[in-house]
Design a protein around this motif. Structure first.
Motif, PDB file in Angstrom:
ATOM      1  N   MET A   1       0.849  -1.188   0.000  1.00  0.00           N
ATOM      2  CA  MET A   1       0.000   0.000   0.000  1.00  0.00           C
ATOM      3  C   MET A   1       0.887   1.242   0.000  1.00  0.00           C
ATOM      4  N   HIS A   2       0.561   2.171  -0.837  1.00  0.00           N
ATOM      5  CA  HIS A   2       1.308   3.416  -0.929  1.00  0.00           C
ATOM      6  C   HIS A   2       0.679   4.465  -0.016  1.00  0.00           C
ATOM      7  N   THR A   3       1.522   5.278   0.611  1.00  0.00           N
ATOM      8  CA  THR A   3       1.010   6.397   1.398  1.00  0.00           C
ATOM      9  C   THR A   3       0.648   7.534   0.456  1.00  0.00           C
ATOM     10  N   ALA A   4      -0.106   8.493   0.956  1.00  0.00           N
ATOM     11  CA  ALA A   4      -0.456   9.665   0.153  1.00  0.00           C
ATOM     12  C   ALA A   4       0.798  10.427  -0.247  1.00  0.00           C
ATOM     13  N   GLU A   5       1.791  10.466   0.638  1.00  0.00           N
ATOM     14  CA  GLU A   5       3.048  11.142   0.339  1.00  0.00           C
ATOM     15  C   GLU A   5       3.793  10.440  -0.801  1.00  0.00           C
ATOM     16  N   ASP A   6       3.822   9.106  -0.756  1.00  0.00           N
ATOM     17  CA  ASP A   6       4.443   8.327  -1.834  1.00  0.00           C
ATOM     18  C   ASP A   6       3.740   8.587  -3.166  1.00  0.00           C
ATOM     19  N   LEU A   7       2.424   8.600  -3.126  1.00  0.00           N
ATOM     20  CA  LEU A   7       1.655   8.821  -4.337  1.00  0.00           C
ATOM     21  C   LEU A   7       1.857  10.237  -4.878  1.00  0.00           C
ATOM     22  N   ALA A   8       1.960  11.223  -3.983  1.00  0.00           N
ATOM     23  CA  ALA A   8       2.195  12.607  -4.422  1.00  0.00           C
ATOM     24  C   ALA A   8       3.539  12.708  -5.142  1.00  0.00           C
ATOM     25  N   LYS A   9       4.554  12.046  -4.606  1.00  0.00           N
ATOM     26  CA  LYS A   9       5.867  12.058  -5.255  1.00  0.00           C
ATOM     27  C   LYS A   9       5.782  11.380  -6.622  1.00  0.00           C
ATOM     28  N   ALA A  10       5.131  10.233  -6.692  1.00  0.00           N
ATOM     29  CA  ALA A  10       4.977   9.521  -7.966  1.00  0.00           C
ATOM     30  C   ALA A  10       4.182  10.355  -8.962  1.00  0.00           C
ATOM     31  N   TYR A  11       3.153  11.038  -8.489  1.00  0.00           N
ATOM     32  CA  TYR A  11       2.338  11.891  -9.352  1.00  0.00           C
ATOM     33  C   TYR A  11       3.183  12.993  -9.984  1.00  0.00           C
ATOM     34  N   VAL A  12       3.947  13.686  -9.151  1.00  0.00           N
ATOM     35  CA  VAL A  12       4.767  14.796  -9.647  1.00  0.00           C
ATOM     36  C   VAL A  12       5.827  14.292 -10.621  1.00  0.00           C
ATOM     37  N   GLU A  13       6.498  13.209 -10.279  1.00  0.00           N
ATOM     38  CA  GLU A  13       7.509  12.659 -11.188  1.00  0.00           C
ATOM     39  C   GLU A  13       6.878  12.237 -12.511  1.00  0.00           C
ATOM     40  N   THR A  14       5.641  11.765 -12.455  1.00  0.00           N
ATOM     41  CA  THR A  14       4.938  11.334 -13.664  1.00  0.00           C
ATOM     42  C   THR A  14       4.575  12.527 -14.543  1.00  0.00           C
ATOM     43  N   ILE A  15       4.013  13.575 -13.957  1.00  0.00           N
ATOM     44  CA  ILE A  15       3.576  14.704 -14.787  1.00  0.00           C
ATOM     45  C   ILE A  15       4.749  15.529 -15.313  1.00  0.00           C
ATOM     46  N   TYR A  16       5.909  15.424 -14.692  1.00  0.00           N
ATOM     47  CA  TYR A  16       7.084  16.106 -15.224  1.00  0.00           C
ATOM     48  C   TYR A  16       7.871  15.208 -16.184  1.00  0.00           C
ATOM     49  N   GLY A  17       7.368  14.026 -16.436  1.00  0.00           N
ATOM     50  CA  GLY A  17       8.005  13.103 -17.368  1.00  0.00           C
ATOM     51  C   GLY A  17       7.390  13.231 -18.751  1.00  0.00           C
ATOM     52  N   PRO A  18       7.779  12.349 -19.648  1.00  0.00           N
ATOM     53  CA  PRO A  18       7.253  12.413 -21.012  1.00  0.00           C
ATOM     54  C   PRO A  18       5.813  11.887 -21.104  1.00  0.00           C
ATOM     55  N   ALA A  19       5.065  12.481 -22.011  1.00  0.00           N
ATOM     56  CA  ALA A  19       3.703  12.012 -22.275  1.00  0.00           C
ATOM     57  C   ALA A  19       3.762  10.825 -23.237  1.00  0.00           C
ATOM     58  N   ASN A  20       2.725   9.998 -23.194  1.00  0.00           N
ATOM     59  CA  ASN A  20       2.656   8.888 -24.142  1.00  0.00           C
ATOM     60  C   ASN A  20       2.087   9.390 -25.472  1.00  0.00           C
ATOM     61  N   GLY A  21       1.830   8.513 -26.399  1.00  0.00           N
ATOM     62  CA  GLY A  21       1.336   8.887 -27.722  1.00  0.00           C
ATOM     63  C   GLY A  21      -0.021   9.572 -27.728  1.00  0.00           C
ATOM     64  N   TRP A  22      -0.781   9.453 -26.656  1.00  0.00           N
ATOM     65  CA  TRP A  22      -2.091  10.089 -26.542  1.00  0.00           C
ATOM     66  C   TRP A  22      -2.035  11.359 -25.700  1.00  0.00           C
TER      67      TRP A  22
END
Length: 70
Positions: A1-22
């Motif tokens: 289970m991920h904590t909200a803090e873990d998920l917030a970090k993953a969220y930010v790293e994801t949105i600052y990463g590359p987008a997929n083809g869509w």
């Protein structure tokens, strides 16, 4: 289970990463960024979730600014 803090970090790293083809931002194991945000909100509510995301965005920018400046 991920904590909200873990998920917030993953969220930010994801949105600052590359987008997929869509044009979506997807984490390799957690899925689309909007799903990650929804999980955060379900865990801690929208107000606290947004605070955690804002805090992690500041941390992310600070880390990357330090790397750029050597």
């Amino acid at each position: 289970m991920h904590t909200a803090e873990d998920l917030a970090k993953a969220y930010v790293e994801t949105i600052y990463g590359p987008a997929n083809g869509w044009g979506q931002y997807c984490h390799p194991t957690l899925g689309r960024s909007d799903y990650i945000m929804l999980r955060i909100f379900k865990l801690v509510g929208k107000d606290k979730g947004n605070l955690l995301i804002d805090r992690e965005m500041d941390n992310y920018k600070r880390r990357h600014r330090q790397r750029a400046n050597g």
